[in-house]
Design a protein around this motif. Structure first.
Motif, PDB file in Angstrom:
ATOM      1  N   UNK A 128       0.941  -1.077  -0.154  1.00  0.00           N
ATOM      2  CA  UNK A 128       0.099  -0.116   0.043  1.00  0.00           C
ATOM      3  C   UNK A 128       0.991   1.195   0.296  1.00  0.00           C
ATOM      4  N   UNK A 129       0.219   2.213  -0.400  1.00  0.00           N
ATOM      5  CA  UNK A 129       0.996   3.607  -0.331  1.00  0.00           C
ATOM      6  C   UNK A 129       0.838   4.326   0.874  1.00  0.00           C
ATOM      7  N   UNK A 130       2.000   4.563   1.713  1.00  0.00           N
ATOM      8  CA  UNK A 130       1.859   4.927   3.095  1.00  0.00           C
ATOM      9  C   UNK A 130       1.210   6.529   2.925  1.00  0.00           C
ATOM     10  N   UNK A 131       2.003   7.266   1.619  1.00  0.00           N
ATOM     11  CA  UNK A 131       1.488   8.765   1.482  1.00  0.00           C
ATOM     12  C   UNK A 131       0.020   8.829   1.245  1.00  0.00           C
ATOM     13  N   UNK A 132      -0.563   7.825   0.518  1.00  0.00           N
ATOM     14  CA  UNK A 132      -1.873   7.974   0.197  1.00  0.00           C
ATOM     15  C   UNK A 132      -2.892   7.650   1.392  1.00  0.00           C
ATOM     16  N   UNK A 133      -2.557   6.495   2.072  1.00  0.00           N
ATOM     17  CA  UNK A 133      -3.388   6.518   3.301  1.00  0.00           C
ATOM     18  C   UNK A 133      -3.099   7.319   4.512  1.00  0.00           C
ATOM     19  N   UNK A 134      -1.929   7.811   4.313  1.00  0.00           N
ATOM     20  CA  UNK A 134      -1.775   9.224   5.475  1.00  0.00           C
ATOM     21  C   UNK A 134      -2.702  10.360   5.140  1.00  0.00           C
ATOM     22  N   UNK A 135      -2.932  10.397   3.649  1.00  0.00           N
ATOM     23  CA  UNK A 135      -3.505  11.535   3.326  1.00  0.00           C
ATOM     24  C   UNK A 135      -5.035  11.594   3.738  1.00  0.00           C
ATOM     25  N   UNK A 136      -5.562  10.103   3.472  1.00  0.00           N
ATOM     26  CA  UNK A 136      -6.928   9.835   3.775  1.00  0.00           C
ATOM     27  C   UNK A 136      -7.059  10.044   5.163  1.00  0.00           C
ATOM     28  N   UNK A 137      -6.074   9.593   5.970  1.00  0.00           N
ATOM     29  CA  UNK A 137      -6.295   9.687   7.444  1.00  0.00           C
ATOM     30  C   UNK A 137      -6.405  11.251   7.897  1.00  0.00           C
ATOM     31  N   UNK A 138      -5.486  12.189   7.245  1.00  0.00           N
ATOM     32  CA  UNK A 138      -5.499  13.534   7.605  1.00  0.00           C
ATOM     33  C   UNK A 138      -6.871  14.075   7.165  1.00  0.00           C
ATOM     34  N   UNK A 139      -7.285  13.535   5.964  1.00  0.00           N
ATOM     35  CA  UNK A 139      -8.826  14.052   5.575  1.00  0.00           C
ATOM     36  C   UNK A 139     -10.034  13.513   6.274  1.00  0.00           C
ATOM     37  N   UNK A 140      -9.714  12.406   7.311  1.00  0.00           N
ATOM     38  CA  UNK A 140     -10.523  12.111   8.244  1.00  0.00           C
ATOM     39  C   UNK A 140     -11.590  10.787   7.475  1.00  0.00           C
ATOM     40  N   UNK A 141     -11.165  10.567   6.375  1.00  0.00           N
ATOM     41  CA  UNK A 141     -11.853   9.332   5.713  1.00  0.00           C
ATOM     42  C   UNK A 141     -10.901   8.109   5.064  1.00  0.00           C
TER      43      UNK A 141
END
Lengths: 528, 334
Positions: free
Chosen positions: A180-193
């Motif tokens: 998985x992309x850590x960057x993408x999932x981190x972005x989703x976490x930051x966006x709260x979804x």
């Protein structure tokens, strides 16, 4: 006349809407994916739609084989004590750029560590989100096996294990280990979804996700940045078609070019159709009848062997598999390394079987045969199989009764060490390693669980345990060959069959390879 | 009229409570454990099993689980699917329009063909036409949907190539769902090609799903037409010298319609039941197929939630049918 005009009009409109140059491959898939995050699921249908298309793993099974080859890791080495596995990552891998994500960096060690942390670190937000339900990771005991994962440098990752485990590298080629992309999932976490990772996946794979209409279709397009180069087809569509008969009709009508899981009874007609090629290969599976070796008289190997000899397996292949399978003599399929072809199967010989039962002092034996209620890739019809066995056994004076339970219940009850009767069941390989069959299904650890014959035999188990710790495939193969001899001598199972996998596709499709592990991948496939 | 509506609505409350009990217990009465099914041949450790069971709340008593379900229901929350982890309400609502669209087209097909066929059969009572129409409708009524669907696919799609085999729209179109009705959404998007494609894909499934209701409607229309044709007021109308057409269409049909509308209303339940095999054959992404999948995976929240929603819809339709009587026949308004 009017109808024809209308049809022509519709056809013209449809043609008008197609860009002339784009190559689209339509695959009539058999069901809807449960989601798009392969770490959460165990179903092949879900993996086809996620890990096989969108993702890659550190290592992969060479297409069409169970051999492990480099993928996101260009090489790896195992330390002498077998406790450290170090992977060297490629430095040219880009995650997919989609409507919902644009990567700012290339794949690196952080993504690899993240992928496993989210499945084993209780503090990881994705672990919390899924309540730790990473069932495949858990069922392969990865959590107990991995002690730590260290970042050596940006492109080097070291896995430290709690014990030497030869199949470990092959496990990393499995779907749950998709990176998985850590960057993408981190972005989703930051966006709260964060849950969107399961609906709008991003990976490094040959195809990228475009959209999904529930139960209808999944669309992908070729990933232009794919590290092995862009795919020959531009678009890939999964047209979800759950009925096998309808998939066949769609294939004939040209509405799709590839379909999985044909009805065995349709295969012959397909082979005669000029527009269709039918690929076939022995599946990496086994169907077996497991005696309960802890209960008399099945605790005696000679009784088990006698029963094996009373059952006409070829008749089962002919009647139940309709020829789409072969008689099994070993617990692992013939395409697997370590297969011992020198083994002699217990030959069908009712006379001798009767004699052997008499010699063992077994008279008027009554037994249960368990027939599972569902169709599985390794067993088209367990009920019919059990009926054939019943009639064979009656010829040697054994009175067999067929029992069955609902599938979940069947799996549970058949694991019980006090279970009464012999169980029809089977297995499909996960990682192409013999340990995945012999260790899981016949090892002492599996008694009361996956080891349905409740068979714990020290000489066999010692070989299996030892083979797990060796690194050289050649040395391991020797141990497995010996183990198969012991297995045959002791006969905890009647090995029934290895089924054949058929893959019908239209003549214009090239480059498709059957995956012995049961997946469906379209990497390298083209339409002429 | 409003009071009539309120009385009818109040009568629904006990029915609805009954439905929740049935829906809740049905799936739990079936043998099978969702966790074991999920684990498959691979199995699951006893600790992990217990952990999952408590996470999902299945370790609580059934009464507690039921009231929890009811409480959620009152808030419009049906829980999350065990398989996709998405809210059951969302899963249902994203698929229901597909079933509704198909059912409406099937019903339209059944009414447009069935009603005139029944009228004709009644008018030509005992003649060849009558026997033909009734014969065909009996055949249609007894047709197993699965077999009938495959037969039509083989003829019209595979052999003649007139209709697509299965699906809801050509894969070349992706229409953003607004209403969930493919025909309407494609018009909203202003894409005529998509609109025609969606109609094209509706033809066969609508015929297959509409066949049984068509037969029922034709037969009901015929028999109630015959009944009304024997009434004194029809004889009077004829005696007045009204045209045959006027006697049939105005004096007879309008009165015969009351029982026909009842029957059409009852078809809604039948359509939803028929949607299951029809959606399976035509790979139609509606709730029929979704429910079957949910049942086979013992996805408790999806099954109980889906059943309650379906029952709710059938009840509302029946209420509307009751109200429609009032419009057609003013005598029963009070």
């Amino acid at each position: 006349m009017k109808k024809t005009l209308l049809a022509a009009g519709i056809a013209a409109m449809m043609l008008g809407a197609t860009p002339v140059m784009a190559k689209t491959l339509v695959y009539c898939s058999e069901g809807s994916p449960e989601g798009f995050d392969p770490s959460l699921y165990t179903a092949g249908t879900t993996f086809d739609a996620s890990s096989k298309t969108i993702y890659n793993r550190l290592v992969q099974f060479k297409p069409g084989t169970t051999e492990v080859e480099p993928a996101l890791a260009k090489s790896w080495e195992v330390s002498d004590d077998g406790l450290e596995v170090t992977f060297h990552l490629r430095d040219d891998v880009k995650f997919q750029t989609t409507d919902f994500f644009t990567p700012s960096r290339l794949l690196n060690a952080d993504d690899v560590i993240w992928t496993f942390e989210r499945q084993m670190d209780k503090e990881n937000p994705y672990y919390k989100l899924a309540n730790g339900s990473f069932e495949y990771f858990n069922s392969m005991s990865m959590g107990e096996l991995i002690k730590s994962i260290d970042k050596v440098d940006d492109h080097t990752v070291k896995f430290v294990l709690t014990q030497p485990n030869a199949p470990f590298v092959a496990n990393l080629a499995m779907d749950f280990a998709s990176i998985h992309s850590k960057e993408y999932e981190q972005q989703l976490l930051d966006e709260g979804k964060p849950e969107l990772a399961n609906q709008q996946p991003v990976g490094t794979g040959p195809f990228q996700f475009v959209n999904y209409r529930e139960d209808a279709a999944i669309r992908y397009q070729a990933n232009p940045d794919y590290f092995r180069g862009k795919q020959p087809i531009d678009n890939l569509v999964f047209a979800i078609t759950s009925d096998a008969q309808v998939r066949y009709q769609k294939l004939m009508a040209g509405e799709c070019q590839v379909m999985p899981f044909p009805n065995p009874s349709d295969v012959e007609a397909m082979q005669q159709n000029d527009d269709i090629n039918v690929l076939e290969e022995a599946g990496l599976n086994v169907a077996y009848l497991a005696y309960n070796t802890q209960q008399a008289p099945f605790d005696k190997p000679e009784v088990r062997k006698a029963l094996n000899m009373a059952i006409n397996k070829q008749a089962i292949i002919d009647a139940v598999f309709q020829g789409a399978g072969q008689v099994a003599k070993n617990p692992i399929p013939p395409s697997m390394w370590g297969y011992n072809d020198a083994i002699q199967d217990d030959r069908y010989d009712p006379e001798k079987a009767k004699q052997m039962l008499e010699d063992a002092g077994v008279e008027n034996l009554k037994m249960n045969i368990w027939a599972m209620p569902v169709q599985r890739p390794y067993m088209p019809n367990a009920r019919r199989t059990a009926e054939l066995m019943q009639s064979d056994l009656s010829k040697v004076g054994v009175d067999a009764e067929i029992v069955t339970y609902e599938w979940g219940e069947y799996l549970k009850r058949s694991s019980d060490t006090k279970r009464d009767g012999a169980v029809i069941l089977g297995w499909t390989g996960d990682n192409g390693d013999p340990d995945n069959f012999m260790g899981v299904l016949l090892g002492c650890d599996g008694v009361g669980g996956a080891n349905r014959s409740q068979w714990c035999y020290k000489p066999f188990d010692d070989l299996i345990q030892k083979a797990r710790t060796l690194d050289s495939q050649e040395d391991r193969a020797k141990l497995y060959e010996q183990a198969q001899e012991i297995f045959k001598e002791q006969a905890p199972w009647d090995t029934l069959a290895h089924s054949t996998v058929f893959m019908p596709l239209r003549k214009e499709v090239t480059g498709y390879k059957i995956d012995p592990l049961g997946g469906h991948s379209f990497e390298g496939v083209d339409i002429e | 009229m409003f009071k009539f509506f309120l009385v009818k609505l109040a009568q629904l409350v006990p029915t609805f409570i009954g439905v929740t009990i049935v829906a809740f217990s049905f799936i739990r009465l079936l043998p099978g454990d969702p966790i074991l099914l999920m684990a498959g041949e691979r199995g699951i450790s006893a600790e992990r099993y217990a952990e999952l069971k408590s996470q999902l709340g299945f370790d609580r008593s059934l009464i507690v689980q039921y009231f929890d379900f009811l409480k959620g229901l009152l808030h419009g929350d049906l829980g999350n699917s065990l398989v996709t982890h998405a809210p059951v309400m969302d899963e249902f609502m994203s698929r229901f329009p597909a079933t509704l669209e198909l059912s409406l087209f099937a019903l339209a097909f059944a009414v447009i063909i069935g009603l005139p066929a029944g009228v004709l059969a009644a008018v030509k009572r005992g003649k060849t036409l009558d026997h033909t129409v009734m014969g065909i409708s009996l055949t249609g009524y007894s047709m197993p949907i699965f077999w009938w669907g495959l037969l039509l696919i083989m003829l019209f799609s595979s052999t003649l190539g007139w209709t697509p085999v299965s699906g809801r729209i050509s894969y070349m179109y992706f229409i953003e769902p607004v209403t969930g009705f493919m025909t309407i959404d494609s018009l909203i998007a202003g894409d005529w090609g998509a609109f025609l494609s969606s109609l094209h894909y509706l033809i066969l499934p609508s015929i297959v799903l509409g066949t049984i209701p068509l037969a029922v409607i034709a037969r009901q229309t015929r028999s109630s037409m015959l009944e009304v044709l024997g009434e004194d007021y029809v004889r009077t109308a004829r005696a007045k010298g009204l045209s045959n057409f006027r006697v049939i269409m105005v004096h007879t049909l309008r009165n015969a319609l009351i029982s026909v509308v009842t029957v059409i209303g009852l078809q809604v339940g039948l359509l939803l039941a028929g949607a299951i095999p029809t959606e399976t054959i035509f790979s139609w992404p509606g709730i029929g197929k979704w429910m079957i999948d949910a049942i086979s995976r013992r996805d408790y929240p999806s099954v109980q939630g889906g059943l309650v929603l379906i029952a709710f819809i059938v009840m509302i339709v029946n209420l509307l049918v009751d109200l429609a009587y009032g419009v057609i026949n003013p005598r029963i308004r009070h």
